[in-house]
Scaffold this motif. Structure first.
Motif, PDB file in Angstrom:
ATOM      1  N   PHE A 175       0.828  -1.205   0.000  1.00  0.00           N
ATOM      2  CA  PHE A 175       0.000   0.000   0.000  1.00  0.00           C
ATOM      3  C   PHE A 175       0.864   1.258   0.000  1.00  0.00           C
ATOM      4  O   PHE A 175       0.534   2.245  -0.654  1.00  0.00           O
ATOM      5  CB  PHE A 175      -0.933   0.005   1.206  1.00  0.00           C
ATOM      6  CG  PHE A 175      -1.906  -1.145   1.241  1.00  0.00           C
ATOM      7  CD1 PHE A 175      -2.175  -1.895   0.107  1.00  0.00           C
ATOM      8  CD2 PHE A 175      -2.565  -1.471   2.424  1.00  0.00           C
ATOM      9  CE1 PHE A 175      -3.073  -2.960   0.141  1.00  0.00           C
ATOM     10  CE2 PHE A 175      -3.463  -2.529   2.469  1.00  0.00           C
ATOM     11  CZ  PHE A 175      -3.717  -3.278   1.328  1.00  0.00           C
ATOM     12  N   ASP A 176       1.967   1.214   0.732  1.00  0.00           N
ATOM     13  CA  ASP A 176       2.886   2.362   0.746  1.00  0.00           C
ATOM     14  C   ASP A 176       3.500   2.565  -0.646  1.00  0.00           C
ATOM     15  O   ASP A 176       3.646   3.704  -1.110  1.00  0.00           O
ATOM     16  CB  ASP A 176       3.983   2.158   1.786  1.00  0.00           C
ATOM     17  CG  ASP A 176       3.470   2.258   3.215  1.00  0.00           C
ATOM     18  OD1 ASP A 176       2.378   2.840   3.423  1.00  0.00           O
ATOM     19  OD2 ASP A 176       4.154   1.759   4.129  1.00  0.00           O
ATOM     20  N   GLY A 180      -0.484   4.879  -1.098  1.00  0.00           N
ATOM     21  CA  GLY A 180      -1.603   4.940  -0.158  1.00  0.00           C
ATOM     22  C   GLY A 180      -2.966   5.054  -0.788  1.00  0.00           C
ATOM     23  O   GLY A 180      -3.958   5.303  -0.083  1.00  0.00           O
ATOM     24  N   GLU A 181      -3.065   4.836  -2.102  1.00  0.00           N
ATOM     25  CA  GLU A 181      -4.371   4.921  -2.748  1.00  0.00           C
ATOM     26  C   GLU A 181      -4.408   4.051  -3.998  1.00  0.00           C
ATOM     27  O   GLU A 181      -3.372   3.690  -4.554  1.00  0.00           O
ATOM     28  CB  GLU A 181      -4.716   6.363  -3.101  1.00  0.00           C
ATOM     29  CG  GLU A 181      -3.734   7.030  -4.042  1.00  0.00           C
ATOM     30  CD  GLU A 181      -4.090   8.490  -4.298  1.00  0.00           C
ATOM     31  OE1 GLU A 181      -4.921   9.046  -3.569  1.00  0.00           O
ATOM     32  OE2 GLU A 181      -3.530   9.062  -5.262  1.00  0.00           O
ATOM     33  N   GLY A 182      -5.631   3.717  -4.420  1.00  0.00           N
ATOM     34  CA  GLY A 182      -5.815   2.930  -5.631  1.00  0.00           C
ATOM     35  C   GLY A 182      -6.379   1.555  -5.333  1.00  0.00           C
ATOM     36  O   GLY A 182      -6.684   1.193  -4.200  1.00  0.00           O
ATOM     37  N   TYR A 210      -5.838   1.997   5.709  1.00  0.00           N
ATOM     38  CA  TYR A 210      -5.618   2.643   4.403  1.00  0.00           C
ATOM     39  C   TYR A 210      -6.969   2.887   3.742  1.00  0.00           C
ATOM     40  O   TYR A 210      -7.367   2.147   2.829  1.00  0.00           O
ATOM     41  CB  TYR A 210      -4.718   1.767   3.524  1.00  0.00           C
ATOM     42  CG  TYR A 210      -3.285   1.698   3.975  1.00  0.00           C
ATOM     43  CD1 TYR A 210      -2.305   2.490   3.373  1.00  0.00           C
ATOM     44  CD2 TYR A 210      -2.901   0.854   5.012  1.00  0.00           C
ATOM     45  CE1 TYR A 210      -0.981   2.426   3.779  1.00  0.00           C
ATOM     46  CE2 TYR A 210      -1.579   0.786   5.422  1.00  0.00           C
ATOM     47  CZ  TYR A 210      -0.629   1.573   4.806  1.00  0.00           C
ATOM     48  OH  TYR A 210       0.684   1.499   5.222  1.00  0.00           O
ATOM     49  N   PRO A 211      -7.683   3.922   4.158  1.00  0.00           N
ATOM     50  CA  PRO A 211      -9.045   4.157   3.652  1.00  0.00           C
ATOM     51  C   PRO A 211      -9.106   4.452   2.158  1.00  0.00           C
ATOM     52  O   PRO A 211     -10.174   4.293   1.554  1.00  0.00           O
ATOM     53  CB  PRO A 211      -9.524   5.360   4.473  1.00  0.00           C
ATOM     54  CG  PRO A 211      -8.265   6.026   4.942  1.00  0.00           C
ATOM     55  CD  PRO A 211      -7.273   4.934   5.149  1.00  0.00           C
ATOM     56  N   ASN A 212      -7.989   4.849   1.562  1.00  0.00           N
ATOM     57  CA  ASN A 212      -7.995   5.171   0.134  1.00  0.00           C
ATOM     58  C   ASN A 212      -7.545   4.002  -0.746  1.00  0.00           C
ATOM     59  O   ASN A 212      -7.386   4.164  -1.953  1.00  0.00           O
ATOM     60  CB  ASN A 212      -7.115   6.394  -0.131  1.00  0.00           C
ATOM     61  CG  ASN A 212      -7.676   7.646   0.519  1.00  0.00           C
ATOM     62  OD1 ASN A 212      -8.890   7.843   0.566  1.00  0.00           O
ATOM     63  ND2 ASN A 212      -6.803   8.491   1.049  1.00  0.00           N
ATOM     64  N   ILE A 213      -7.318   2.855  -0.101  1.00  0.00           N
ATOM     65  CA  ILE A 213      -7.025   1.632  -0.857  1.00  0.00           C
ATOM     66  C   ILE A 213      -8.304   0.811  -0.955  1.00  0.00           C
ATOM     67  O   ILE A 213      -8.973   0.557   0.045  1.00  0.00           O
ATOM     68  CB  ILE A 213      -5.933   0.790  -0.176  1.00  0.00           C
ATOM     69  CG1 ILE A 213      -4.604   1.564  -0.078  1.00  0.00           C
ATOM     70  CG2 ILE A 213      -5.731  -0.529  -0.913  1.00  0.00           C
ATOM     71  CD1 ILE A 213      -3.845   1.693  -1.371  1.00  0.00           C
ATOM     72  N   GLU A 214      -8.647   0.364  -2.165  1.00  0.00           N
ATOM     73  CA  GLU A 214      -9.837  -0.467  -2.365  1.00  0.00           C
ATOM     74  C   GLU A 214      -9.428  -1.864  -2.807  1.00  0.00           C
ATOM     75  O   GLU A 214      -8.644  -2.031  -3.748  1.00  0.00           O
ATOM     76  CB  GLU A 214     -10.738   0.154  -3.433  1.00  0.00           C
ATOM     77  CG  GLU A 214     -11.991  -0.674  -3.722  1.00  0.00           C
ATOM     78  CD  GLU A 214     -12.801  -0.142  -4.884  1.00  0.00           C
ATOM     79  OE1 GLU A 214     -13.840  -0.762  -5.209  1.00  0.00           O
ATOM     80  OE2 GLU A 214     -12.390   0.864  -5.497  1.00  0.00           O
ATOM     81  N   GLN A 242      -7.344   0.374 -13.070  1.00  0.00           N
ATOM     82  CA  GLN A 242      -7.705   0.571 -11.660  1.00  0.00           C
ATOM     83  C   GLN A 242      -6.745  -0.192 -10.743  1.00  0.00           C
ATOM     84  O   GLN A 242      -6.595   0.152  -9.575  1.00  0.00           O
ATOM     85  CB  GLN A 242      -9.131   0.074 -11.387  1.00  0.00           C
ATOM     86  CG  GLN A 242     -10.244   0.846 -12.072  1.00  0.00           C
ATOM     87  CD  GLN A 242     -11.596   0.259 -11.695  1.00  0.00           C
ATOM     88  OE1 GLN A 242     -12.006   0.286 -10.541  1.00  0.00           O
ATOM     89  NE2 GLN A 242     -12.290  -0.287 -12.681  1.00  0.00           N
ATOM     90  N   LYS A 244      -3.562  -1.041  -9.043  1.00  0.00           N
ATOM     91  CA  LYS A 244      -2.316  -0.355  -8.704  1.00  0.00           C
ATOM     92  C   LYS A 244      -1.381  -1.214  -7.853  1.00  0.00           C
ATOM     93  O   LYS A 244      -0.262  -0.814  -7.554  1.00  0.00           O
ATOM     94  CB  LYS A 244      -2.619   0.947  -7.951  1.00  0.00           C
ATOM     95  CG  LYS A 244      -3.541   1.910  -8.707  1.00  0.00           C
ATOM     96  CD  LYS A 244      -2.938   2.342 -10.032  1.00  0.00           C
ATOM     97  CE  LYS A 244      -3.865   3.333 -10.756  1.00  0.00           C
ATOM     98  NZ  LYS A 244      -3.346   3.693 -12.104  1.00  0.00           N
TER      99      LYS A 244
END
Length: 373
Positions: A175-176, A180-182, A210-214, A242, A244
């Motif tokens: 995630f890092d 932190g997103e995607g 990590y709220p911005n990771i789906e 989408q 990442k």
């Protein structure tokens, strides 16, 4: 990217084809006699045969397991090829049938190291071994309600690895690396396998912070490179850019994910793996993999065989050992690019020498179960 991944997939295809041909000829059928012909449990055995029951020879992980078993049998003055290989090729039915046949062939005078292939299969295997008066130590897969101490001395021990924290740590590193997103996808093992369950749960645990990771999708790759490549191809078709990051439950499935992305001309998506196989460590050093986790399969393979054998000949009495010596966690080491070179020097370029009578030295404590168990 090295061509070894494509070569690895071809070897897996050939091994699978050979297994299917053998099964079609009746070699994989399961015949369990109603009675084993044994009317007593022996306190100790004399010169028992030793077998390792495991998944396949295509995986570097299982090759390392068997190498450990062979190193152990050498340590007791036997040739490496005296270790009997019971290869189930991912079939729980074949796993049980091969063990039953081995028990019959040896008259129960044997010690068995075993991964049952899936958790429910462990019970009938253990029951067959106990009925024959033989001895068995298992790794990875069993149900939570199956315990060695319920079978006296014949079910010697069970070792698994606590995958939650290592898998979570790998997910956090992933995630890092994603900023932190995607979107992230997960390729898992056989759904009924304990490690498959824990490695997915480790990913889910990390997602909380990590709220911005789906998590876009999680599908089983059954510990198989080609199936993982197919799953990854489907992910790419469905989710496209989408994706990442890719979280894989073992190294050989990560190879499949990398090959699927290579086929689409995609690079730069971080991928994590698990097992710490030599090829995976090389890929971490090159930056093709973000990280993996080593469970020391050489030691695990040797010590599992050693426990079953030494219990069988009476070196120690399992029923007199504490619970943490009957069910325990094995060692884990996280490997990233920062430490991959040093790890390779210590564990791959040179194989550490182990005392195969130090049964519990590197272990990580007693297995913990949910409160309901």
């Amino acid at each position: 990217m090295s061509t070894f991944i494509r070569d690895f997939i071809e070897r897996e295809k050939m091994n699978r084809r050979n297994f299917l041909l053998a099964s079609a000829a009746g070699m994989g059928s399961l015949v369990i006699p109603s009675a084993f012909g044994f009317d007593r449990a022996r306190a100790q055995l004399v010169d028992p045969q030793i077998a390792w029951s495991y998944r396949d020879r295509a995986s570097p992980y299982w090759l390392a397991i068997v190498s450990g078993g062979e190193t152990f049998v050498e340590s007791i003055g036997r040739p490496r090829d005296s270790l009997v290989n019971l290869i189930n090729e991912g079939s729980s039915e074949k796993s049980l049938a091969d063990i039953v046949s081995f028990l019959q062939a040896t008259g129960g005078n044997c010690a068995i190291a075993c991964d049952a292939n899936d958790s429910p299969n462990a019970r009938p295997i253990v029951e067959a071994v106990a009925a024959a008066g033989a001895y068995i130590s298992t790794i990875w897969n069993k149900t939570d309600d199956l315990h060695p101490w319920d079978f006296g001395d014949n079910y010697v021990s069970h070792m698994t690895w606590s995958d939650l924290k290592p898998s979570e740590d790998l997910a956090r590193a992933l995630f890092d690396a994603m900023g932190g997103e995607g979107g992230v996808v997960h390729i898992g093992g056989i759904p009924a396998n304990n490690p498959a369950i824990e490695r997915l749960q480790g990913l889910r645990n990390a997602l909380v912070d990590y709220p911005n990771i789906e998590l876009l999708d999680a599908q089983p790759g059954d510990w198989d490179t080609q199936k993982a490549a197919d799953v990854m191809s489907q992910f790419l078709t469905r989710y496209g850019d989408q994706i990442k990051g890719v979280h894989c439950a073992n190294d050989v499935m990560a190879y499949g994910a990398l090959e699927a992305m290579r086929a689409e001309g995609i690079s730069g998506i971080p991928v994590t793996a698990y097992d710490g196989n030599p090829e995976a460590v090389d890929l971490v050093m090159k930056g093709d993999l973000l990280g993996t986790c080593f469970t020391n399969p050489h030691w695990g393979g040797g010590i599992t065989a050693a426990l079953a054998y030494h219990a069988a000949i009476g070196t120690f009495k399992p029923s007199e050992e504490p619970p943490e010596h009957r069910e325990f966690y094995g060692p884990t080491i996280l490997i990233t690019q920062a430490d991959a070179e040093n790890f390779k020097k210590e564990f791959i370029d040179a194989t550490p020498t182990y005392d195969w009578t130090d049964f519990w030295g590197p272990t990580n404590g007693q297995i913990q179960y949910p409160a309901s168990n």
